[in-house]
Scaffold this motif. Structure first.
Motif, PDB file in Angstrom:
ATOM      1  N   VAL A 109       0.836  -1.205   0.000  1.00  0.00           N
ATOM      2  CA  VAL A 109       0.000   0.000   0.000  1.00  0.00           C
ATOM      3  C   VAL A 109       0.869   1.253   0.000  1.00  0.00           C
ATOM      4  N   LEU A 110       1.881   1.276   0.834  1.00  0.00           N
ATOM      5  CA  LEU A 110       2.755   2.449   0.907  1.00  0.00           C
ATOM      6  C   LEU A 110       3.526   2.653  -0.397  1.00  0.00           C
ATOM      7  N   ALA A 111       3.999   1.570  -0.974  1.00  0.00           N
ATOM      8  CA  ALA A 111       4.750   1.679  -2.230  1.00  0.00           C
ATOM      9  C   ALA A 111       3.862   2.159  -3.365  1.00  0.00           C
ATOM     10  N   GLU A 112       2.634   1.632  -3.439  1.00  0.00           N
ATOM     11  CA  GLU A 112       1.728   2.022  -4.516  1.00  0.00           C
ATOM     12  C   GLU A 112       1.220   3.447  -4.322  1.00  0.00           C
ATOM     13  N   ALA A 113       0.990   3.850  -3.079  1.00  0.00           N
ATOM     14  CA  ALA A 113       0.593   5.233  -2.812  1.00  0.00           C
ATOM     15  C   ALA A 113       1.678   6.196  -3.293  1.00  0.00           C
ATOM     16  N   LYS A 114       2.923   5.859  -3.019  1.00  0.00           N
ATOM     17  CA  LYS A 114       4.040   6.679  -3.494  1.00  0.00           C
ATOM     18  C   LYS A 114       4.051   6.742  -5.018  1.00  0.00           C
ATOM     19  N   ARG A 115       3.836   5.609  -5.653  1.00  0.00           N
ATOM     20  CA  ARG A 115       3.857   5.565  -7.118  1.00  0.00           C
ATOM     21  C   ARG A 115       2.735   6.410  -7.717  1.00  0.00           C
ATOM     22  N   SER A 116       1.553   6.378  -7.086  1.00  0.00           N
ATOM     23  CA  SER A 116       0.424   7.162  -7.598  1.00  0.00           C
ATOM     24  C   SER A 116       0.635   8.650  -7.387  1.00  0.00           C
ATOM     25  N   ALA A 117       1.378   9.005  -6.343  1.00  0.00           N
ATOM     26  CA  ALA A 117       1.590  10.411  -6.015  1.00  0.00           C
ATOM     27  C   ALA A 117       2.688  11.039  -6.847  1.00  0.00           C
ATOM     28  N   GLU A 118       3.809  10.334  -7.000  1.00  0.00           N
ATOM     29  CA  GLU A 118       5.032  10.985  -7.450  1.00  0.00           C
ATOM     30  C   GLU A 118       5.052  11.354  -8.926  1.00  0.00           C
ATOM     31  N   VAL A 119       4.062  10.929  -9.694  1.00  0.00           N
ATOM     32  CA  VAL A 119       4.030  11.381 -11.096  1.00  0.00           C
ATOM     33  C   VAL A 119       3.743  12.878 -11.180  1.00  0.00           C
ATOM     34  N   THR A 120       3.142  13.428 -10.144  1.00  0.00           N
ATOM     35  CA  THR A 120       2.916  14.869 -10.053  1.00  0.00           C
ATOM     36  C   THR A 120       3.501  15.413  -8.754  1.00  0.00           C
ATOM     37  N   HIS A 121       3.142  14.791  -7.639  1.00  0.00           N
ATOM     38  CA  HIS A 121       3.471  15.274  -6.297  1.00  0.00           C
ATOM     39  C   HIS A 121       4.703  14.540  -5.755  1.00  0.00           C
ATOM     40  N   ASN A 122       5.863  14.891  -6.282  1.00  0.00           N
ATOM     41  CA  ASN A 122       7.085  14.212  -5.845  1.00  0.00           C
ATOM     42  C   ASN A 122       7.795  14.922  -4.699  1.00  0.00           C
ATOM     43  N   HIS A 123       7.184  15.964  -4.157  1.00  0.00           N
ATOM     44  CA  HIS A 123       7.684  16.561  -2.924  1.00  0.00           C
ATOM     45  C   HIS A 123       7.452  15.569  -1.780  1.00  0.00           C
ATOM     46  N   PRO A 124       8.368  15.482  -0.811  1.00  0.00           N
ATOM     47  CA  PRO A 124       8.169  14.531   0.304  1.00  0.00           C
ATOM     48  C   PRO A 124       6.827  14.680   1.012  1.00  0.00           C
ATOM     49  N   GLU A 125       6.329  15.907   1.162  1.00  0.00           N
ATOM     50  CA  GLU A 125       5.030  16.099   1.821  1.00  0.00           C
ATOM     51  C   GLU A 125       3.887  15.596   0.950  1.00  0.00           C
ATOM     52  N   GLY A 126       4.017  15.715  -0.361  1.00  0.00           N
ATOM     53  CA  GLY A 126       2.991  15.199  -1.253  1.00  0.00           C
ATOM     54  C   GLY A 126       2.914  13.686  -1.213  1.00  0.00           C
ATOM     55  N   ILE A 127       4.072  13.050  -1.169  1.00  0.00           N
ATOM     56  CA  ILE A 127       4.117  11.589  -1.058  1.00  0.00           C
ATOM     57  C   ILE A 127       3.609  11.144   0.305  1.00  0.00           C
TER      58      ILE A 127
END
Length: 260
Positions: A109-127
């Motif tokens: 879940v944590l890995a996939e959440a990061k993957r879904s976020a970082e295409v736009t929100h690659n700031h640490p707070e966004g992830i």
């Protein structure tokens, strides 16, 4: 994920209203889905049917223009080869709920959440905002208590969840960041007595109402075993056939309870 969409639809007319009360009609003729729901469905589509998050987000953006997307996302979605733009906005958290429902262990879940976020929100707070939301959903649907969820999120992500909503509400203002939205949405869930109460709590803060309620609604759906049927029906009736089809397919595949 229907709980997240319900929160978005219910909160859609209060986004810039600054309402500070829980006493409001749950649905109104003006209620509609926003970019929160569109991109939530896009995430579910990727999980079920494959493809990349970037391309799927661009596709849904073109299919549903004018749904309240942020300015940076507008520019990103028009690019032929989009790159992440360092955002820590709450968009990464508002769209992540399918991840919390679809996977069988917290690490995934944590890995996939990061993957879904970082295409736009690659700031640490966004992830972090996306991961905290998805983790809370996973923990909620797998039988953990509210105290367990609060403790995990505080220790894993550093959010302060010790304040009460009554203390937070008077000074809370519109905030589109993950760090300004996700903890408030989590508190809205943690203090709720049921699904509807979580959504009302979130909207009553007087902030980014649709996104607060979207995040709180997804977690509440997981914890309370689904979305009450009248709310579910009202929500689905406001989706077009394409969005509704993906939503119902996801619910059937990853059903967490009879209501959901």
């Amino acid at each position: 994920m229907i709980g997240a969409i319900a929160g978005d639809v219910i909160g859609s007319i209060y986004e810039f209203d600054g309402i500070k009360s829980k006493d409001f009609p749950l649905f109104d003729d003006r209620c509609s889905f926003t970019d929160d729901s569109v991109l939530t469905v896009a995430v579910a589509d990727v999980i079920m049917h494959g493809g990349t998050y970037a391309k799927r987000f661009q596709h849904y953006y073109r299919q549903y223009p004018g749904r309240g997307y942020g300015g940076f996302f507008h520019g990103w979605a028009e690019l032929p080869e989009p790159r992440p733009y360092g955002s820590f906005g709450n968009g990464s958290a508002m769209r992540v709920s399918p991840v919390g429902f679809a996977f069988g262990d917290l690490a995934t879940v944590l890995a996939e959440a990061k993957r879904s976020a970082e295409v736009t929100h690659n700031h640490p707070e966004g992830i972090k905002g996306a991961q905290a939301t998805a983790a809370a959903i996973f923990l909620a649907r797998t039988g953990n208590s509210k105290d367990d969820i609060r403790s995990y999120v505080e220790h894993a992500f550093g959010y302060d969840l010790g304040q009460s909503l009554d203390a937070l509400r008077p000074g809370y203002e519109f905030n589109e960041t993950c760090q300004g939205t996700v903890p408030a949405a989590l508190l809205s869930f943690l203090e709720a007595s049921d699904f509807e109460d979580a959504v009302r709590n979130a909207i009553s803060l007087g902030g980014d109402a649709d996104t607060l309620a979207c995040i709180a609604g997804g977690i509440a759906e997981a914890f309370y075993g689904g979305v009450p049927l009248p709310i579910k029906e009202q929500t689905l009736s406001r989706l077009d056939s394409a969005l509704r089809s993906i939503t119902e397919e996801f619910a059937a595949r990853f059903r967490s309870a009879p209501w959901g």
